[in-house]
Design an enzyme around this catalytic site. Sequence first.
Site, PDB file in Angstrom:
ATOM      1  N   ASP A  74       0.723  -1.361  -0.127  1.00 18.89           N
ATOM      2  CA  ASP A  74       0.257   0.391  -0.034  1.00 18.89           C
ATOM      3  C   ASP A  74       0.605   1.742   0.443  1.00 18.89           C
ATOM      4  OD1 ASP A  74      -2.402  -1.725  -0.103  1.00 18.89           O
ATOM      5  OD2 ASP A  74      -2.621  -0.891   2.114  1.00 18.89           O
ATOM      6  N   ARG A 115       2.290   4.958  17.183  1.00 16.34           N
ATOM      7  CA  ARG A 115       1.854   5.501  16.154  1.00 16.34           C
ATOM      8  C   ARG A 115       1.684   7.266  16.350  1.00 16.34           C
ATOM      9  NH1 ARG A 115       2.132   1.530  13.617  1.00 16.34           N
ATOM     10  NH2 ARG A 115       0.587   0.734  11.993  1.00 16.34           N
ATOM     11  N   ASP A 146      -5.892   3.116  13.737  1.00 18.82           N
ATOM     12  CA  ASP A 146      -4.679   3.825  12.804  1.00 18.82           C
ATOM     13  C   ASP A 146      -4.822   5.214  12.338  1.00 18.82           C
ATOM     14  OD1 ASP A 146      -3.021   1.780  13.934  1.00 18.82           O
ATOM     15  OD2 ASP A 146      -2.527   0.448  12.014  1.00 18.82           O
ATOM     16  N   SER A 198      -3.097  -9.236   7.535  1.00 21.05           N
ATOM     17  CA  SER A 198      -2.001  -8.480   7.709  1.00 21.05           C
ATOM     18  C   SER A 198      -1.529  -7.994   9.225  1.00 21.05           C
ATOM     19  CB  SER A 198      -2.846  -7.481   7.293  1.00 21.05           C
ATOM     20  OG  SER A 198      -3.192  -6.231   8.272  1.00 21.05           O
TER      21      SER A 198
HETATM   22  N1  ARG Z   1      -6.038  -3.297  16.761  1.00 21.83           N
HETATM   23  C1  ARG Z   1      -4.335  -2.966  16.828  1.00 21.83           C
HETATM   24  C2  ARG Z   1      -5.198  -1.265  17.437  1.00 21.83           C
HETATM   25  O1  ARG Z   1      -5.727  -0.872  16.424  1.00 21.83           O
HETATM   26  C3  ARG Z   1      -3.225  -3.124  15.773  1.00 21.83           C
HETATM   27  C4  ARG Z   1      -3.961  -2.587  14.794  1.00 21.83           C
HETATM   28  C5  ARG Z   1      -2.819  -3.054  13.132  1.00 21.83           C
HETATM   29  N2  ARG Z   1      -2.905  -1.744  12.465  1.00 21.83           N
HETATM   30  C6  ARG Z   1      -2.579  -3.034  11.568  1.00 21.83           C
HETATM   31  N3  ARG Z   1      -1.820  -1.293  10.536  1.00 21.83           N
HETATM   32  N4  ARG Z   1      -1.968  -3.553  10.445  1.00 21.83           N
HETATM   33  O2  ARG Z   1      -3.649  -0.974  17.689  1.00 21.83           O
END
Ligand code: ARG
Length: 416
Positions: A14, A94, A123, A174
């Site tokens: 991506d 993040r 995110d 993912s």
């Molecule tokens: N559900 C978790 C969170 O919101 C993990 C997110 C994983 N992010 C990703 N871009 N694969 O923190």
Amino acid sequence: MAEKLVLAYSGGLDTSVAIRWIKEKYGYDVVTLTADVGQGRDYEAIREKALRVGAIKAVVVDARELFVKYFIFPALQANALYEEQYPLATALSRPLIVKLMVDLAQEEGAVAVAHGSTGKGNDQVRFDVGVMTLAPQLKIVAPAREWGMTREQTIAYAQEHDIPIPVTVSSPYSIDECLWGRSIECGVLEDPWAEPPEEVFTWTRPAYDAPDEPVYVEIGFERGIPVSLDGEELDGVTLIQRLNTLAGEHGVGRIDHIEDRLVGIKSREVYEAPAAVVLLEAHKQLEGMTLSKSQLRFKERVAQEYADLIYNGLWYSALHQDLAAYVHSSQRHVTGTIRVKLFKGKCAVVGRKAPKSLYSFSLATYDKGDVFDQSASPGFIHIWGLPVKVQAQAQLLTQPEGPLGITGPREEETKT
Ligand code: ARG
């Protein structure tokens, strides 16, 4: 000359497609930023790929120390665990990536930043709110939220534009990784009834395949921060890496969580977080020795608020500053050693000691050396129970069903 944009770049499909898409759609020159938060990737290869795909500059920052010092350890001191299960690995990384992006944007004179998050997850919120707070003048571009391409279309776009497609694209999962843990989503995991297949785990062994002998580790803490393993002083990055390996070997750290996303979706999240699981448990146990009952109770509420604000993208908020100040203050005597046993998927604390411990042997013991004055207990109980006794006589004992009516079965319910 075109205006510049800084893109948070992972090297995956991506964000690689995003480099080209941003140039085509918005005309920005793209500078990529890749933060090493402990994913253990080949960062030079990622840098080269960014340039090859069309970035005008590709920056890699080793952010592991910053991550541990300013994000992971404060969250550990707070015992931050989202919905009592998720140690917040991604959520903690993040705001750090945002800070690095914003700093680079300033250095480069960029007018915009971009990230690869979709419009369904947490995110995007963490990135956008972080940027809005730290640098409101920057425009935010979120290609994967805007382009409306399916996975296949994204792959086709990559093929047309000669963008190398990573092998991981064939995986149905993912994945996001950092020092504090690894998350796995999608594929068969989207069925909450389906047990996670063994193939999704790479940091932890299944319990049945873990060593037949337990291993013991002594974790030394100073003011709530882990500083040593088995007496050997270690920097935070090394300490976490070692624990990830050791606890993972013994099958510790798997989490299977039906999680409530900020955007209202329930999602099935599988995590591997061996070091986080061990350190959170050890830290809580050390607090059990060094904090009073009321401190522990209050801190538990703080932990929940703290976890929520991290999860919900509010790292850079005044509330966070306030809670962090409390957490910091609470840790002043949380120093000592915790002995942990790792065995067949379990992490058990089996020993604890602390120089400022509140545990008093002479008060607790039933053997000789007992200094607790048992003759003071009746007086204490007399006053403690007084309000309950008064109320029972005035109100409860006068009810037809008597005092058992509070908790006992009613006649109608016991009749068949
Ligand atoms: N559900 C978790 C969170 O919101 C993990 C997110 C994983 N992010 C990703 N871009 N694969 O923190």
